[in-house]
Scaffold this motif. Structure first.
Motif, short mmCIF file in Angstrom:
data_model
loop_
_atom_site.label_atom_id
_atom_site.label_comp_id
_atom_site.label_asym_id
_atom_site.label_seq_id
_atom_site.Cartn_x
_atom_site.Cartn_y
_atom_site.Cartn_z
N ASN A 90 6.81 -18.69 6.24
CA ASN A 90 6.92 -18.78 7.69
C ASN A 90 6.23 -17.62 8.39
O ASN A 90 5.59 -17.78 9.42
CB ASN A 90 8.43 -18.79 8.02
CG ASN A 90 8.69 -18.92 9.47
OD1 ASN A 90 8.02 -19.71 10.15
ND2 ASN A 90 9.64 -18.16 9.97
N LYS A 91 6.34 -16.42 7.77
CA LYS A 91 5.84 -15.22 8.44
C LYS A 91 5.48 -14.16 7.40
O LYS A 91 6.18 -14.04 6.39
CB LYS A 91 6.92 -14.67 9.39
CG LYS A 91 6.45 -13.55 10.28
CD LYS A 91 7.36 -13.35 11.49
CE LYS A 91 8.63 -12.60 11.15
NZ LYS A 91 9.37 -12.15 12.34
N VAL A 92 4.41 -13.40 7.66
CA VAL A 92 4.06 -12.26 6.81
C VAL A 92 4.00 -11.02 7.70
O VAL A 92 3.25 -10.99 8.68
CB VAL A 92 2.71 -12.48 6.09
CG1 VAL A 92 2.34 -11.24 5.28
CG2 VAL A 92 2.78 -13.70 5.17
N VAL A 93 4.84 -10.03 7.37
CA VAL A 93 4.88 -8.78 8.13
C VAL A 93 4.17 -7.71 7.31
O VAL A 93 4.47 -7.53 6.12
CB VAL A 93 6.34 -8.36 8.42
CG1 VAL A 93 6.39 -7.09 9.26
CG2 VAL A 93 7.09 -9.49 9.11
N ILE A 94 3.22 -7.04 7.93
CA ILE A 94 2.35 -6.10 7.21
C ILE A 94 2.44 -4.73 7.87
O ILE A 94 2.42 -4.62 9.09
CB ILE A 94 0.89 -6.62 7.24
CG1 ILE A 94 0.80 -7.93 6.42
CG2 ILE A 94 -0.09 -5.59 6.72
CD1 ILE A 94 -0.51 -8.68 6.62
N SER A 95 2.54 -3.69 7.05
CA SER A 95 2.56 -2.35 7.64
C SER A 95 1.16 -1.97 8.13
O SER A 95 0.96 -1.71 9.30
CB SER A 95 3.08 -1.33 6.63
OG SER A 95 3.02 -0.03 7.17
N ILE A 96 0.18 -1.95 7.23
CA ILE A 96 -1.17 -1.57 7.70
C ILE A 96 -2.26 -2.46 7.11
O ILE A 96 -2.14 -3.01 6.03
CB ILE A 96 -1.51 -0.11 7.38
CG1 ILE A 96 -1.27 0.18 5.92
CG2 ILE A 96 -0.78 0.85 8.27
CD1 ILE A 96 -2.02 1.38 5.47
N LYS A 97 -3.33 -2.56 7.86
CA LYS A 97 -4.49 -3.34 7.44
C LYS A 97 -5.21 -2.63 6.31
O LYS A 97 -5.19 -1.41 6.22
CB LYS A 97 -5.43 -3.54 8.62
CG LYS A 97 -4.81 -4.42 9.68
CD LYS A 97 -5.77 -4.67 10.82
CE LYS A 97 -5.03 -5.44 11.93
NZ LYS A 97 -5.85 -5.63 13.12
N ASP A 98 -5.87 -3.39 5.47
CA ASP A 98 -6.56 -2.82 4.32
C ASP A 98 -7.77 -2.00 4.77
O ASP A 98 -8.64 -2.52 5.47
CB ASP A 98 -7.00 -3.95 3.38
CG ASP A 98 -7.32 -3.41 2.01
OD1 ASP A 98 -7.89 -2.30 1.92
OD2 ASP A 98 -6.97 -4.07 1.02
N PRO A 99 -7.82 -0.71 4.39
CA PRO A 99 -8.97 0.11 4.78
C PRO A 99 -10.18 -0.15 3.88
O PRO A 99 -11.26 0.34 4.14
CB PRO A 99 -8.46 1.53 4.58
CG PRO A 99 -7.46 1.41 3.48
CD PRO A 99 -6.87 0.03 3.56
N ASN A 100 -9.97 -0.93 2.84
CA ASN A 100 -11.02 -1.20 1.87
C ASN A 100 -11.73 -2.51 2.26
O ASN A 100 -11.15 -3.58 2.15
CB ASN A 100 -10.36 -1.33 0.49
CG ASN A 100 -11.37 -1.58 -0.61
OD1 ASN A 100 -12.55 -1.85 -0.36
ND2 ASN A 100 -10.89 -1.51 -1.84
N TRP A 157 -9.29 8.21 -2.67
CA TRP A 157 -10.02 7.77 -3.86
C TRP A 157 -11.25 6.96 -3.47
O TRP A 157 -12.28 7.03 -4.12
CB TRP A 157 -9.11 6.89 -4.75
CG TRP A 157 -7.97 7.61 -5.38
CD1 TRP A 157 -7.95 8.92 -5.77
CD2 TRP A 157 -6.67 7.08 -5.70
NE1 TRP A 157 -6.72 9.24 -6.30
CE2 TRP A 157 -5.92 8.14 -6.29
CE3 TRP A 157 -6.05 5.84 -5.57
CZ2 TRP A 157 -4.61 7.97 -6.72
CZ3 TRP A 157 -4.75 5.67 -5.99
CH2 TRP A 157 -4.04 6.72 -6.55
N ASN A 158 -11.12 6.19 -2.40
CA ASN A 158 -12.22 5.32 -1.99
C ASN A 158 -13.38 6.09 -1.37
O ASN A 158 -14.53 5.67 -1.47
CB ASN A 158 -11.74 4.29 -0.96
CG ASN A 158 -11.11 3.10 -1.66
OD1 ASN A 158 -11.44 2.82 -2.81
ND2 ASN A 158 -10.20 2.42 -0.99
N SER A 159 -13.06 7.20 -0.71
CA SER A 159 -14.12 7.88 0.05
C SER A 159 -14.47 9.24 -0.52
O SER A 159 -15.61 9.69 -0.43
CB SER A 159 -13.69 8.02 1.51
OG SER A 159 -12.45 8.70 1.57
N ASN A 160 -13.51 9.92 -1.09
CA ASN A 160 -13.70 11.30 -1.51
C ASN A 160 -12.98 11.56 -2.82
O ASN A 160 -13.05 10.79 -3.74
CB ASN A 160 -13.09 12.25 -0.47
CG ASN A 160 -13.77 12.20 0.85
OD1 ASN A 160 -14.90 12.62 0.95
ND2 ASN A 160 -13.09 11.69 1.86
#
Lengths: 336, 336
Positions: free
Chosen positions: A124-134, A170-173
């Motif tokens: 019914n619903k998906v609650v997400i804390s933060i969007k994927d920065p990747n 890890w992704n950037s530095n």
């Protein structure tokens, strides 16, 4: 106490932190699934790279609450669980709410896409804390919304960002964390931690690329700096020292397949992705602008012993998260 | 994570700890109500003597989830909530499970009996951490069972016992806790705590009977030892000192309606029910056999300053509970 989105997201975030740093190079992620608005079916996390994502673990456990399927119960591999759920969900998740600390991945990597599976089982619903920065993995929210699922974002955003800080680095530095063990009164002399904390530290050494340690500590403690308790990989070592001469009989030099650098050039840290520094508050003070997180292991006892209280130090932290290892505390701190 | 009786009882215990010591002379109690087996309706606690018990707060919040009744919403007094629920419950709780950290009271005191109300609204099951050690209030389990309600006891018994340790001491002896504020590295010099922690300490001073403090601290700090931030009661003071002469201009002597004792006789503590000792690890070491709990306020910073690491100390604790006050930590410890 308010039993709302924040309450359930906090359960997901706390579960994820249990595996923080151990999921390298993947982010630590947690997932809670509710039947309706407040019946908890599962609280799960991603535990290690190559193992199922948090959402898949949570979907599996939630389904098992509904039907104790002995085949699903034994499944460990992500693609098998995906296939089973896709075939057998039968609308079970349609009145469910998902809480995920990070936007579900849209990308098929070592494991199939979580967003696509969720789109198929249609909660019914998906609650997400933060969007994927990747960028590679993102697009999950669009996949969910295209399937007609209500998506809510930015719930406990600050906590969600703290949780994936290592992943972002890890992704950037390079993610650099400082590890220290002490008693309640700040003593660092002698053997501080118990066996469980040592196992945890060895699990971390198994994951990191590089372990940095001060030259004086090497001369005094003659450490091995391996991960023998978990039979893991042994990280390269950077001995932070101007003087280049060390007794080659110190055990750390005897570990096979390890590079040992002796240098006072901190730029060398940037050749690695995941660095742990072991040392005292004095070294922490010197490196303060380079440290992402401090991991403090606190043993609940008071002992005579050296600490840094007689030096001129002025460090201010925010507590990012904390947990127990057996009877000891681990506290994650970041500089204010 | 397992979502079982322990999980829900832990939520009740954690909620109760938020008001630990502030409920004096009542026990700290928490209560969780589920609809069915896992839908959380409410997580509540007893907050202060004279205010509703944990069960009543939880019953009220659970009912409001079901029907947002504007009359019930404004009710603060226990007997009014009792009456409203007795009249209006209409079987709503029949499929509910209650988790209570302490056997519901059977005794009509300042507030009506919780056990009798629960027997009337008849939930499916009541899960209890520990039986009431107070003879006057006990009999709650029998009342519930006589009403045909399934009762399960001893869930998280150890945690339940830690929670009511102060209450047990108040009933039989004197509860003595030691309060200290320090930085991460054990420094106790200068102003350590922020405003929120100080408010908390003043709330505690409002509740205690006696505040004990070392003579040297009185001479050096010239403290007031009142509860002005919360406009509360000011406890009697015992200055622990062999030398009896103190400058009567030290502010603590100027507080009205306060007795100040100057003595090195620790038996004087036993004339009181609820004693807080403020001091350093050295004093804690001296009193170690007399202290029930240690309350450590830890400010997440590192500072130069005095601590006890240069003295011969050997204290081992178990962490009983911990919490935040704003950005600082409070940790409850007991000697091993």
């Amino acid at each position: 106490m308010k039993i709302d989105d924040n309450f359930f997201m906090k359960l997901a975030i706390d579960e994820a932190w249990k595996y923080q740093l151990l999921t390298y190079p993947n982010p630590a992620v947690g997932c809670v699934i509710l039947k309706g608005n407040s019946e908890i079916l599962s609280i799960e996390a991603h535990k290690e790279a190559g193992m199922p994502h948090a959402e898949i673990n949570a979907i599996k456990e939630a389904y098992l609450k509904h039907e104790n399927n002995s085949l699903l119960k034994t499944m460990k591999e992500s693609h098998k669980i995906h296939k089973f759920i896709e075939k057998n969900h039968n609308g079970f998740f349609n009145d469910c709410t998902f809480y995920v600390t990070l936007e579900p991945c849209n990308h098929e990597g070592k494991t199939p896409s979580c967003a696509k599976l969720i789109a198929k089982i249609k909660p019914n619903k998906v609650v997400i804390s933060i969007k994927d920065p990747n960028d590679l993995a993102s697009g999950g929210i669009k996949t969910l919304e295209d399937a007609g699922i209500e998506v809510v974002t930015n719930v406990l955003k600050k906590e969600g960002l703290y949780l994936i800080e290592p992943f972002k680095q890890w992704n950037s530095n390079t993610f650099i964390f400082f590890k220290m063990a002490q008693t309640l009164n700040g003593s660092i002399d002698g053997k501080i931690s118990n066996m469980m904390s040592q196992l945890y530290i060895h699990s971390l050494r198994d994951k990191i690329d590089l372990l940095m340690i001060g030259g004086n500590t090497v001369r005094t403690d003659k450490p091995k700096l391996d991960s023998r308790y978990v039979k893991g990989n042994n990280p390269d070592v950077l001995i932070y020292s101007k003087k280049k001469i060390f007794d080659q009989n110190i055990p750390l030099f005897k570990i096979p397949d390890r590079k040992v650098l002796i240098s006072d050039d901190l730029f060398k840290l940037l050749d690695y992705k995941f660095v742990m520094v072991e040392g005292t508050y004095t070294l922490l003070n010197e490196l303060r602008n380079k440290i992402n997180y401090v991991l403090l292991v606190i043993s609940p006892k008071v002992r005579k012993g050296l600490n840094s209280s007689l030096e001129e130090l002025d460090l201010d932290f925010e507590i990012v998260h904390e947990n127990y290892i057996g009877e000891e505390k681990i506290v994650f701190l970041k500089f204010k």
